[in-house]
Scaffold this motif. Structure first.
Motif, PDB file in Angstrom:
ATOM      1  N   HIS A   1       1.339   6.196  -0.374  1.00 51.44           N
ATOM      2  CA  HIS A   1       0.113   6.960   0.050  1.00 51.44           C
ATOM      3  C   HIS A   1       0.201   7.398   1.444  1.00 51.44           C
ATOM      4  O   HIS A   1      -0.738   8.162   2.091  1.00 51.44           O
ATOM      5  CB  HIS A   1      -1.260   5.797   0.072  1.00 51.44           C
ATOM      6  CG  HIS A   1      -1.749   5.588  -1.195  1.00 51.44           C
ATOM      7  ND1 HIS A   1      -2.319   6.873  -1.977  1.00 51.44           N
ATOM      8  CD2 HIS A   1      -2.003   4.623  -2.196  1.00 51.44           C
ATOM      9  CE1 HIS A   1      -2.715   6.518  -3.379  1.00 51.44           C
ATOM     10  NE2 HIS A   1      -2.624   5.245  -3.216  1.00 51.44           N
TER      11      HIS A   1
ATOM     12  N   GLU B   1      -3.732   1.305   1.167  1.00 52.83           N
ATOM     13  CA  GLU B   1      -2.846   2.180   2.242  1.00 52.83           C
ATOM     14  C   GLU B   1      -3.208   2.588   3.635  1.00 52.83           C
ATOM     15  O   GLU B   1      -3.195   3.634   4.077  1.00 52.83           O
ATOM     16  CB  GLU B   1      -2.804   3.574   1.163  1.00 52.83           C
ATOM     17  CG  GLU B   1      -4.120   4.308   1.292  1.00 52.83           C
ATOM     18  CD  GLU B   1      -4.807   4.007  -0.053  1.00 52.83           C
ATOM     19  OE1 GLU B   1      -4.451   2.927  -0.750  1.00 52.83           O
ATOM     20  OE2 GLU B   1      -5.225   5.139  -0.654  1.00 52.83           O
TER      21      GLU B   1
ATOM     22  N   GLU C   1      -3.814   9.233  -5.928  1.00 54.53           N
ATOM     23  CA  GLU C   1      -3.466   8.407  -7.075  1.00 54.53           C
ATOM     24  C   GLU C   1      -2.461   8.713  -8.018  1.00 54.53           C
ATOM     25  O   GLU C   1      -1.645   8.107  -8.397  1.00 54.53           O
ATOM     26  CB  GLU C   1      -4.776   7.546  -7.602  1.00 54.53           C
ATOM     27  CG  GLU C   1      -5.807   7.082  -6.531  1.00 54.53           C
ATOM     28  CD  GLU C   1      -5.090   5.834  -5.708  1.00 54.53           C
ATOM     29  OE1 GLU C   1      -4.046   5.544  -5.950  1.00 54.53           O
ATOM     30  OE2 GLU C   1      -5.618   5.429  -4.630  1.00 54.53           O
TER      31      GLU C   1
ATOM     32  N   HIS D   1       3.565   1.450  -4.209  1.00 51.86           N
ATOM     33  CA  HIS D   1       2.565   2.237  -4.320  1.00 51.86           C
ATOM     34  C   HIS D   1       1.621   2.612  -3.000  1.00 51.86           C
ATOM     35  O   HIS D   1       1.452   3.481  -2.818  1.00 51.86           O
ATOM     36  CB  HIS D   1       1.407   1.552  -5.299  1.00 51.86           C
ATOM     37  CG  HIS D   1       0.308   2.373  -5.744  1.00 51.86           C
ATOM     38  ND1 HIS D   1       0.133   3.572  -6.798  1.00 51.86           N
ATOM     39  CD2 HIS D   1      -1.059   2.277  -4.988  1.00 51.86           C
ATOM     40  CE1 HIS D   1      -1.162   3.852  -6.623  1.00 51.86           C
ATOM     41  NE2 HIS D   1      -1.526   3.317  -5.628  1.00 51.86           N
TER      42      HIS D   1
ATOM     43  N   TYR E   1      -5.304   8.007 -11.768  1.00 54.33           N
ATOM     44  CA  TYR E   1      -4.112   7.275 -11.764  1.00 54.33           C
ATOM     45  C   TYR E   1      -3.037   8.012 -12.952  1.00 54.33           C
ATOM     46  O   TYR E   1      -2.142   8.681 -12.755  1.00 54.33           O
ATOM     47  CB  TYR E   1      -3.954   5.811 -11.859  1.00 54.33           C
ATOM     48  CG  TYR E   1      -4.632   5.049 -10.619  1.00 54.33           C
ATOM     49  CD1 TYR E   1      -3.862   4.543  -9.800  1.00 54.33           C
ATOM     50  CD2 TYR E   1      -5.981   4.926 -10.816  1.00 54.33           C
ATOM     51  CE1 TYR E   1      -4.439   3.851  -8.492  1.00 54.33           C
ATOM     52  CE2 TYR E   1      -6.712   4.240  -9.631  1.00 54.33           C
ATOM     53  CZ  TYR E   1      -5.734   3.487  -8.682  1.00 54.33           C
ATOM     54  OH  TYR E   1      -6.306   3.121  -7.504  1.00 54.33           O
TER      55      TYR E   1
HETATM   56 ZN   LIG Z   1      -3.262   4.103  -4.889  1.00 51.11          ZN
END
Ligand SMILES: [Zn+2]
Length: 590
Positions: A357, A329, A376, A353, A433
Motif C-alpha cells: 500500500h 498501511e 486493494e 500486503h 481485493y
Molecule cells: Zn489492504
C-alpha cells in the motif's frame, strides 16, 4: 442462461458530477437544502445512510471543495487512564474559491472549546463556530478571498471513538501489554481521521505536511509518520514526541502508535541507491522476533522496488510498528500485528500486503473510494506475484484459485457515482481485493507477464523522471480510467471491452456451450451491448491451443474435440468456474 442486462460503460468523471452539483447548489438551493438537492437529482442514492462522521468520502461537499488542506499540526496529550485526548489542532488551509464558511469534519464525541481564525497577511479575524453532527462549521466575519492562506486553531478534547473491531471498524484501541503498560493505536481508514482531529474527511485531498506533537506518560513511546524531530522529557513524567512528515498524506494514514516500544534501528539501500532508515518499533517481548523479521521485510521491499520503482517515502523512513490489531498501511509507519506468522506461501503476507500500500494507496491514491480496487486489488495481485517469485507457477495458480472462491460480483466493482467508504464496504465488499486481483490475472492472460509488470510500474511512476524525485513529486491521485489509460499506453491496444465487462458491470462473463449436430458451439454471454472477444484456451491430449473468439463465438468439431478442457489453467474470470471445469459438455451451468 440468465437475463441479459444492458452493458454499462465508463461513467461520467467526478469532476463533471461535482461541477453539476456545484451549479445546482448555486442556482437552486441554499446549503441547508443540500440533502434535498442530492435526492431530487439522484446524485446520491442514500446519503442519509452514508457519509456521517463515522464514514468517509462520498460526494464532496461544495464548501470543502473550495479549500485545500495544506498543513496539519496536532498538539495532543494522550491520557491512557481516562482513554481521552486533549490539546489543539492547527490547520493551514488554502482557499481556492471565495469562502463564507470553513467546513471541517470532527467527530461529535470530541468537544471543541475554542476556535481561532487568522489569515496570512491580515492577522486574526473574528469568527463563530458550530460543532454538530460530526461537522465543525467555522464562520469567519468576512468572506475569505481566493488564494488566502487561513490558519484555523481548534482547541478540543474528549474520549474519541473506541475501535469496535480494529482495523476493520476503526477508532482508538486502548490495549495493554503483558506487563500492564498502555498500548494504544489508531485505525480509521473507513471512518476517516476526523475521529480524532478536525480535517477534510475526503480521499481527494491530502495535507501536504503534518506535524504531530504527542505527549504521553513515561515509559511510553510514540511511533508515527515521517521523521522524529525531537523527544522532550518533562519534569512531570511526560514525554513529547514531535514527528513530522513532509510528504502529502491522506487523513486516515495519520496514525498514533503508543506503547513501551523498543526502537530497532536498521538501514536499507533503496533501488536508486538512497540509504534510508528501516526501523521496527516492537514491544520488548517481541524484540528478538522483530529483529529476525527485518531481513524478510527487506526482501519484500526489494521485490516491490524491482517491480514498481523506488519506495516513495525514502527521504524520511520506512517504519513498522507492532500493534494489537492485525495491520494497516499507515504511511511510513506500517501497523503490524500478524505476530510474525507466515502464510500458506511461506512469507509474512500481512507485512507484504501493507507494504504494498505504500505504492497502491499512499503513492497512488484513489481520488474517490469508488476506485478502492486500485488500492486493494493491486496489492492482492502483488502478493500473488510474490508467491510466484518464491515458489513458482503452482503457488501462483493456487493463490488465484483460492481467491476465486471469495468473489461475489453482486455489484459493479467501480460504482457509477462517488462512493463513501461504507457504501463500498456494504456493496462491493471483498471484491475490491479478489475481483480486483483476478482482473489483473485475466489481463495478464491477454497481454503477458512482461506487460502486466510494465503496466504496474508505469501506473506507480508514469514518468521515469519521477522515480528519482525524493520530495513527494510523484505522489498523485488516480482513478480507474488512469489505470485503463496506462494499459492502453503500454500495450498499444484498446481493451475497453475488457474493462467495461469486468469493472463497470456486475455479472461475470459466462461461457455458454451447446452441441448442434456435429458442432460444439461456445459463446460468451455478457451484458447486452458489451462485446467480449476473449480468446479461449482449449486443452486436448495434454496440448493447449488458443482460439480467437472475435465475435465472442467459437465453433469446434465436436468429435475432434471430444474430452477437451476449456480454459484449463483458469486464466479467465468467468461465471461458474468450477462447474465449467467439471462439465465441459454440460448444457446448464446453474
Ligand atoms: Zn489492504
Amino acid at each position: 442462461m440468465g437475463t441479459m442486462l444492458p452493458c454499462l460503460k465508463k461513467n461520467p468523471s467526478n469532476s463533471t458530477l461535482m461541477g453539476t452539483l456545484f451549479i445546482l447548489l448555486l442556482t437552486s438551493a441554499c446549503f441547508t437544502d443540500f440533502q434535498h438537492v442530492n435526492d431530487k437529482n439522484g446524485l446520491v442514492k442514500d446519503d442519509l445512510q452514508y457519509g456521517g462522521s463515522n464514514d468517509s468520502g462520498g460526494v464532496l461537499n461544495s464548501l470543502q471543495a473550495r479549500f485545500d488542506m495544506q498543513h496539519i499540526e496536532l498538539e495532543l496529550k494522550i491520557l491512557p487512564a481516562s482513554k481521552s485526548i486533549e490539546g489543539s489542532a492547527l490547520l493551514d488551509v488554502l482557499v481556492v474559491e471565495p469562502l463564507e464558511e470553513i467546513l471541517l469534519d470532527l467527530d461529535s464525541l470530541l468537544i471543541v472549546s475554542k476556535v481561532h481564525l487568522s489569515v496570512k497577511g491580515t492577522g486574526s479575524i473574528p469568527s463563530r463556530f458550530l460543532h454538530v453532527d460530526g461537522k465543525l462549521h467555522v464562520y469567519p466575519s468576512l468572506l475569505l478571498p481566493s488564494q488566502s492562506l487561513v490558519s484555523v486553531n481548534v482547541v478540543y478534547g474528549g474520549q474519541p471513538l473506541k475501535a469496535a473491531k480494529a482495523p476493520w471498524d476503526g477508532g482508538f484501541t486502548w490495549s495493554a501489554t503483558e506487563d500492564g503498560h498502555a498500548w494504544i493505536t489508531t485505525t480509521m481508514q473507513g471512518e476517516g481521521g476526523d475521529l480524532w482531529f478536525p480535517c477534510k474527511d475526503h480521499p481527494s485531498d491530502k495535507a501536504e505536511r503534518v506535524d504531530l506533537k504527542i505527549s504521553v506518560p513515561e515509559p511510553l513511546v510514540v511511533a508515527a509518520n515521517g521523521k522524529l524531530i525531537s523527544s522532550s522529557k518533562h519534569s512531570d513524567g511526560w514525554t513529547t514526541f514531535h514527528w513530522r512528515t513532509s510528504y502529502p498524506i491522506s487523513n486516515y494514514n495519520v496514525a498514533l502508535n503508543i506503547g513501551p516500544y523498543e526502537w530497532i534501528e536498521s538501514k536499507y539501500t533503496c533501488i536508486d541507491g538512497t540509504v534510508m532508515p528501516f526501523h521496527f518499533w516492537a514491544l520488548p517481548e517481541s524484540r528478538k522476533k522483530a529483529e529476525e523479521a527485518l531481513p524478510e521485510f527487506k526482501r519484500h521491499m526489494a521485490f516491490y522496488e524491482r517491480i514498481l520503482g523506488p519506495y516513495p517515502f525514502r527521504n524520511e523512513k520506512y517504519g513498522v510498528v507492532e500493534t494489537p490489531h492485525l495491520g494497516m498501511e499507515h504511511q511510513s509507519i506500517i501497523a503490524y500485528g500478524n505476530k510474525f506468522r507466515r502464510g500458506p506461501h511461506g512469507y509474512d503476507w500481512l507485512h507484504h500486503h501493507e507494504l504494498g500500500h505504500e505504492w497502491w494507496g499512499n503513492l497512488v491514491t484513489a481520488n474517490d473510494w469508488r476506485h478502492f480496487w486500485l488500492h486493494e486489488g493491486l496489492c492482492t495481485y502483488m502478493q500473488i506475484l510474490y508467491a510466484e517469485e518464491r515458489q513458482g507457477m503452482m503457488a501462483y495458480h493456487h493463490a488465484m484459485y483460492v481467491d476465486r472462491k471469495r468473489i461475489k460480483s453482486e455489484h459493479t466493482l467501480v460504482p457509477a457515482e462517488p462512493a463513501s467508504f461504507d457504501l463500498m464496504d456494504d456493496q462491493v465488499g471483498e471484491d475490491v481485493y479478489f475481483k480486483g486481483s483476478w482482473i489483473l490475472h485475466t489481463l495478464r492472460y491477454l497481454i503477458g507477464k512482461k506487460d502486466i509488470e510494465k503496466v504496474l510500474h508505469r501506473f506507480a511512476y508514469p514518468d521515469s523522471d519521477l522515480e528519482s524525485t525524493l520530495e513527494g513529486q510523484a505522489i498523485r491521485f488516480a482513478g480507474t480510467q488512469d489505470f485503463i489509460d496506462t494499459v492502453h499506453q503500454v500495450t498499444g491496444r484498446n481493451l475497453d471491452w475488457f474493462f467495461d465487462v469486468y469493472l463497470y458491470n456486475a455479472p461475470l462473463p459466462r461461457l455458454i456451450e451447446r452441441l448442434q449436430g456435429a458442432q460444439w458451439i461456445l459463446e460468451w454471454e455478457v451484458p447486452e451491448g458489451c462485446s467480449f472477444p476473449m480468446p479461449l484456451e482449449v486443452e486436448l491430449g495434454g496440448h493447449v491451443t488458443q482460439h480467437k473468439m472475435e465475435q465472442g463465438r467459437l465453433v469446434l468439431d465436436a468429435e475432434t474435440w471430444s474430452g477437451a478442457v476449456l480454459d484449463p489453467q483458469c486464466w479467465i474470470l468467468m461465471e461458474n468456474r468450477s462447474a465449467l471445469m467439471g462439465n465441459p459438455y454440460g448444457e446448464s451451468f446453474d
